[in-house]
Design an enzyme around this catalytic site. Structure first.
Site, PDB file in Angstrom:
ATOM      1  N   HIS A 129       0.831  -1.211   0.000  1.00 52.84           N
ATOM      2  CA  HIS A 129       0.000   0.000   0.000  1.00 52.84           C
ATOM      3  C   HIS A 129       0.864   1.259   0.000  1.00 52.84           C
ATOM      4  CE1 HIS A 129       0.783   0.688   4.201  1.00 52.84           C
ATOM      5  NE2 HIS A 129       0.249  -0.481   4.555  1.00 52.84           N
TER       6      HIS A 129
ATOM      7  N   HIS B  72       4.122   1.401   2.167  1.00 48.51           N
ATOM      8  CA  HIS B  72       5.267   0.644   1.635  1.00 48.51           C
ATOM      9  C   HIS B  72       5.855   1.386   0.442  1.00 48.51           C
ATOM     10  CE1 HIS B  72       2.452  -2.697   3.093  1.00 48.51           C
ATOM     11  NE2 HIS B  72       3.402  -2.602   3.997  1.00 48.51           N
TER      12      HIS B  72
ATOM     13  N   CYS C 129       1.228 -10.879  22.092  1.00 49.40           N
ATOM     14  CA  CYS C 129       0.229 -10.484  21.082  1.00 49.40           C
ATOM     15  C   CYS C 129       0.577 -11.216  19.784  1.00 49.40           C
ATOM     16  CB  CYS C 129       0.237  -8.983  20.845  1.00 49.40           C
ATOM     17  SG  CYS C 129      -0.785  -8.540  19.418  1.00 49.40           S
TER      18      CYS C 129
ATOM     19  N   CYS D 162       1.270  -8.864  16.710  1.00 47.57           N
ATOM     20  CA  CYS D 162       2.588  -8.217  16.648  1.00 47.57           C
ATOM     21  C   CYS D 162       3.721  -9.227  16.711  1.00 47.57           C
ATOM     22  CB  CYS D 162       2.791  -7.267  17.819  1.00 47.57           C
ATOM     23  SG  CYS D 162       1.584  -5.980  17.942  1.00 47.57           S
TER      24      CYS D 162
ATOM     25  N   CYS E 133      -3.269  -4.577  23.456  1.00 51.67           N
ATOM     26  CA  CYS E 133      -2.132  -4.278  22.589  1.00 51.67           C
ATOM     27  C   CYS E 133      -2.425  -2.980  21.843  1.00 51.67           C
ATOM     28  CB  CYS E 133      -1.946  -5.431  21.607  1.00 51.67           C
ATOM     29  SG  CYS E 133      -1.143  -4.915  20.085  1.00 51.67           S
TER      30      CYS E 133
ATOM     31  N   HIS F  52      -3.179  -3.595  18.013  1.00 48.28           N
ATOM     32  CA  HIS F  52      -4.329  -4.394  17.569  1.00 48.28           C
ATOM     33  C   HIS F  52      -5.565  -4.244  18.432  1.00 48.28           C
ATOM     34  CE1 HIS F  52      -0.865  -6.299  15.622  1.00 48.28           C
ATOM     35  NE2 HIS F  52      -1.723  -6.527  14.651  1.00 48.28           N
TER      36      HIS F  52
ATOM     37  N   LYS G 184      -5.314   6.703  10.622  1.00 48.79           N
ATOM     38  CA  LYS G 184      -4.419   5.669  10.090  1.00 48.79           C
ATOM     39  C   LYS G 184      -5.118   4.903   8.975  1.00 48.79           C
ATOM     40  CE  LYS G 184      -1.083   2.814  11.959  1.00 48.79           C
ATOM     41  NZ  LYS G 184      -0.523   1.890  12.895  1.00 48.79           N
TER      42      LYS G 184
ATOM     43  N   LYS H 216      -7.521  -1.615   6.697  1.00 46.62           N
ATOM     44  CA  LYS H 216      -8.427  -2.367   5.824  1.00 46.62           C
ATOM     45  C   LYS H 216      -9.860  -2.184   6.284  1.00 46.62           C
ATOM     46  CE  LYS H 216      -6.209  -6.530   4.678  1.00 46.62           C
ATOM     47  NZ  LYS H 216      -6.239  -7.929   4.924  1.00 46.62           N
TER      48      LYS H 216
HETATM   49  N1  MSP Z   1       8.660  -6.793   8.384  1.00 39.27           N
HETATM   50  C1  MSP Z   1       8.786  -5.674   9.234  1.00 39.27           C
HETATM   51  C2  MSP Z   1      10.062  -4.924   8.918  1.00 39.27           C
HETATM   52  C3  MSP Z   1      11.311  -5.731   9.049  1.00 39.27           C
HETATM   53  S1  MSP Z   1      12.707  -4.835   8.582  1.00 39.27           S
HETATM   54  C4  MSP Z   1      13.997  -5.731   9.063  1.00 39.27           C
HETATM   55  C5  MSP Z   1       7.614  -4.715   9.033  1.00 39.27           C
HETATM   56  N2  MSP Z   1       6.952  -4.831   7.883  1.00 39.27           N
HETATM   57  S2  MSP Z   1       5.696  -3.919   7.437  1.00 39.27           S
HETATM   58  O1  MSP Z   1       5.174  -4.515   6.228  1.00 39.27           O
HETATM   59  O2  MSP Z   1       4.783  -3.768   8.515  1.00 39.27           O
HETATM   60  O3  MSP Z   1       6.292  -2.572   7.029  1.00 39.27           O
HETATM   61  C6  MSP Z   1       6.418  -1.495   7.928  1.00 39.27           C
HETATM   62  C7  MSP Z   1       6.978  -0.340   7.136  1.00 39.27           C
HETATM   63  O4  MSP Z   1       6.101  -0.029   6.024  1.00 39.27           O
HETATM   64  C8  MSP Z   1       7.070   0.969   7.895  1.00 39.27           C
HETATM   65  O5  MSP Z   1       8.204   1.043   8.720  1.00 39.27           O
HETATM   66  C9  MSP Z   1       7.127   1.925   6.718  1.00 39.27           C
HETATM   67  O6  MSP Z   1       8.349   1.844   6.080  1.00 39.27           O
HETATM   68  C10 MSP Z   1       6.057   1.360   5.809  1.00 39.27           C
HETATM   69  N3  MSP Z   1       4.735   1.839   6.188  1.00 39.27           N
HETATM   70  C11 MSP Z   1       3.645   1.056   6.440  1.00 39.27           C
HETATM   71  N4  MSP Z   1       2.580   1.879   6.719  1.00 39.27           N
HETATM   72  C12 MSP Z   1       2.950   3.158   6.660  1.00 39.27           C
HETATM   73  C13 MSP Z   1       2.264   4.395   6.714  1.00 39.27           C
HETATM   74  N5  MSP Z   1       0.983   4.484   6.966  1.00 39.27           N
HETATM   75  N6  MSP Z   1       2.971   5.507   6.459  1.00 39.27           N
HETATM   76  C14 MSP Z   1       4.289   5.470   6.120  1.00 39.27           C
HETATM   77  N7  MSP Z   1       4.959   4.321   6.035  1.00 39.27           N
HETATM   78  C15 MSP Z   1       4.390   3.169   6.494  1.00 39.27           C
HETATM   79  O7  MSP Z   1       7.382  -3.902   9.899  1.00 39.27           O
END
Ligand code: MSP
Length: 653
Positions: A18, A21, A126, A129, A143, A146, A296, A299
């Site tokens: 999304h 990412h 949790c 998480c 948590c 969640h 935030k 889904k």
């Molecule tokens: N798998 C772990 C990361 C391991 S790194 C060794 C993880 N994955 S995640 O899919 O949840 O990705 C989190 C990251 O996605 C955030 O740190 C950020 O880079 C990005 N984002 C996810 N949602 C976001 C927003 N709403 N806004 C900005 N970036 C965010 O955590």
């Protein structure tokens, strides 16, 4: 030659990519390109995080094996990146054999050094998480991520002596201001280290609870905790310990993450490196969240922004520009499609696009469409060039300090100044007055300034800037970019070169019209004709013998849930009002015709099977959000339930 190594988090494959990412990955791509354009040797690592309970649950919920599931979703991330203009050097997957080997080597190293020990632990866990929480970290016992109560779990596990390193880490952070940026996040980490609450890190999971992970090299009954596994990807990506990229790019690495994963990156990771005897990373760069309408993305709220939709509607360059311009790195920002259109119209169509189309059409009209030879520069020319130089130098400094929004703002001062210079120099009047040499100089100053603007913007908008550079110089090779040199001269364009006739890179978008084009939600009531059609299809797919197609069965979304409470329906003797927990899908109120057979207390804590995508309907005034499956026998009613407990929300297939 200077080198630059940038990483994104490796994303969980429990959801489709999304906006969030896309943002971190685009930031990393912009910086990677920026350093390339400074003439450095660069390496850009991204990837997917594929182990842990969360992934197993998501795979189960989709009726797939973990392997098939992670292959599919990881592929979606890889497929997305070309349309975002993202060009990485290496995509690491935590299920690949090289990574498994790297994690096991590091585990063994830390174990041998005495920093991993075995102990019994009782804690609040949790599942969402995949971590234990301390009482203090919970919000009203729930948590914070969640909003679910964690479960108390007792386990014997392996622990990493993280707390041993807390004073050393605090000292390191204080002595190295670039280590965690922006500073407020360094302060947050220091506060945590100084609070005395940092404990050792549980780094194993017993296989009987979870076997989708990397086996501990010193105990085959355990797999590695997903975070200990995931962080090591940054070393796998550069082929630690013996590959040639490791000494080339480590430890000068720049990690990029959002604030949600500050602690693992700022505390687990440096202490793990220290314990393994590996140099610490250079910087951790932490950004805020993208919010949608100030909340935030989630889904369940249905407000998740799909990067692909945005790219399809506005193009890759405009989308990347908006993200980089709108978020002040470190703070939260609010995404709005209308805001994107406003930026596109003001900055890209009006300022930049207009400059290109105006100047190119004038050179064609007045000077045969080739780059003119400049004469002597006047004070006005020098003033514009000086402003340009300053704005380019600021851009470089601000970009290096991850202040992307201000860097772009600074470059726009130059773009606007060029538009004003056109108005002030009045090329049409110079042409009319026959001042050909002066006209040539004015046009040259502009064309060279436009070329510089395109070169500096290339890291942010590679697609559009490549086209701009082709319009000005006939060809473009990113390897020839040299931003350091650009700021020192005003003679990059060779006189005589052919210029493109037209440039319409950023057409204005009419927001009112665009809204009309947006895909409409399905109408609730089908028209009579459609109803007939769909009846025909249903009959056809049911066939003569009353069979249905597999696809028809798949339309049913059957889920396992736990009854958490309920009561008798106030207005109907045969009905119960039940609360059913469907895990990640949330809680449902279900009105079921079970009151003759069960009391709500009989059902509390039982797992049931629920048709979760049945259209909600009211039963005697109360909305039922699904249906519980049951069998009526001579002896009464039997509920369908899994033989062994399954995670709530698991899909029945
Ligand atoms: N798998 C772990 C990361 C391991 S790194 C060794 C993880 N994955 S995640 O899919 O949840 O990705 C989190 C990251 O996605 C955030 O740190 C950020 O880079 C990005 N984002 C996810 N949602 C976001 C927003 N709403 N806004 C900005 N970036 C965010 O955590």
């Amino acid at each position: 030659m200077e080198r630059f190594y940038v990483t994104t988090p490796i994303y969980y494959v429990n959801a489709k990519p999304h906006l969030g990412h896309a943002y971190t990955t685009i930031v990393a791509d912009c910086l990677n390109r920026f350093h390339k354009a400074l003439g450095q040797e660069t390496f850009f690592l991204t990837g997917t995080d594929e182990h842990g309970d969360k992934i197993v649950q998501a795979a189960e919920a989709n009726g797939e094996s973990p392997k098939a599931y992670v292959d599919r979703i990881s592929g979606m991330f890889r497929d997305l990146y070309p349309s975002l203009g993202v060009e990485y050097d290496r995509f690491v997957r935590t299920t690949e054999p090289q990574h498994v080997g790297t994690v096991q080597t590091i585990l063994q190293k830390v174990y041998d050094s005495g920093d991993i020990y075995f102990a019994e632990y009782t804690g609040l866990y949790c599942y969402g998480c995949e971590r234990f929480y301390t009482e203090k970290e919970l919000e009203d016992g729930l948590c914070p991520q969640h909003q679910k109560a964690p479960e108390e779990i007792k386990e014997s596990n392996y622990f990493f002596r993280m707390s041993k390193y807390k004073d050393w880490l605090a000292e390191y952070i204080r002595a190295n201001p670039q280590f965690i940026r922006p500073t407020r996040y360094a302060k947050e980490v220091l506060a945590l280290l100084e609070s005395g609450e940092l404990e050792d890190l549980c780094i194993s999971r017993p296989k009987h609870r979870l076997d989708w992970g990397i086996e501990l090299p010193f105990d085959k009954d355990y797999v590695c905790y997903v975070w200990f596994d995931a962080l090591i990807n940054y070393l796998t990506g550069v082929d630690w310990p013996d590959g040639e990229n490791f000494p080339k790019f480590w430890p000068g690495v720049q990690h990029f993450v959002a604030k949600d994963i500050l602690k693992p990156h700022a505390v687990f990771w440096p202490t793990m490196l220290k314990a393994a005897g590996i140099d610490l990373y250079n910087s951790l760069n932490v950004h805020g969240y993208w919010l949608v309408d100030h909340t935030k993305m989630s889904k369940s709220l249905g407000n998740v922004i799909s990067p692909l939709d945005m790219v399809e509607r506005y193009g890759t360059s405009a989308f990347r520009y908006y993200l980089m311009r709108e978020m002040h790195f470190g703070n939260d920002a609010s995404f709005s499609e209308e805001g994107l259109v406003a930026r596109l119209n003001a900055d890209l169509a009006n300022d930049l696009g207009n400059l290109f189309s105006r100047v190119l059409s004038m050179v064609h009209k007045y000077q045969g469409g080739t780059v003119p030879t400049p004469g002597a520069f006047t004070e006005e020319d020098e003033a514009l060039m000086e402003l340009g130089r300053e704005s380019m130098q600021n851009f470089v400094q601000l970009f290096e300090h991850v202040e992307f929004s201000r860097a772009l703002e600074s470059l726009w001062e130059f773009v606007r100044a060029m538009n004003k210079y056109v108005d002030d120099m009045k090329p049409w009047a110079l042409n009319k007055g026959g001042e050909t040499e002066r006209l040539g100089t004015v046009m040259y100053v502009l064309l060279e300034g436009m070329r510089k603007a395109a070169a500096f913007l290339w890291p942010v908008m590679p697609e559009a800037c490549e086209q701009m550079l082709v319009q000005l110089q006939g060809a473009f090779d990113p390897m020839t970019l040299d931003l350091v040199q650009e700021a020192t001269h005003w003679k990059g364009l060779a006189p005589g070169g052919e210029l493109a006739k037209v440039s319409n890179l950023f057409p204005r978008v009419d927001w009112e019209k665009k809204q009309d084009e947006a895909p409409k939600p399905e109408p609730r009531q089908k028209k009579a004709k459609d109803r007939k059609e769909s009846k025909k299809v249903d009959e056809k797919s049911a066939g003569d013998e009353g069979f249905i197609e597999f696809g028809d069965f798949q339309k049913l979304d059957l889920r396992v849930g736990t009854v958490t409470g309920g009561e008798k329906h106030p207005d109907a003797d045969k009905l119960l009002r039940l609360d059913v927990d469907l895990g990640e899908m949330g809680k449902r109120q279900i009105i079921a015709g079970l009151a003759e057979f069960f009391t709500p207390e009989d059902l509390a804590g039982k797992q049931v099977v629920v048709v979760s995508n049945l259209k909600p309907r009211k039963l005697r005034g109360l909305e039922s959000q699904g249906m519980i499956l049951a069998v009526r026998t001579d002896q009464g009613m039997r509920l369908l339930t899994p033989t062994d407990s399954a995670p709530d929300g698991s899909r029945v297939s």
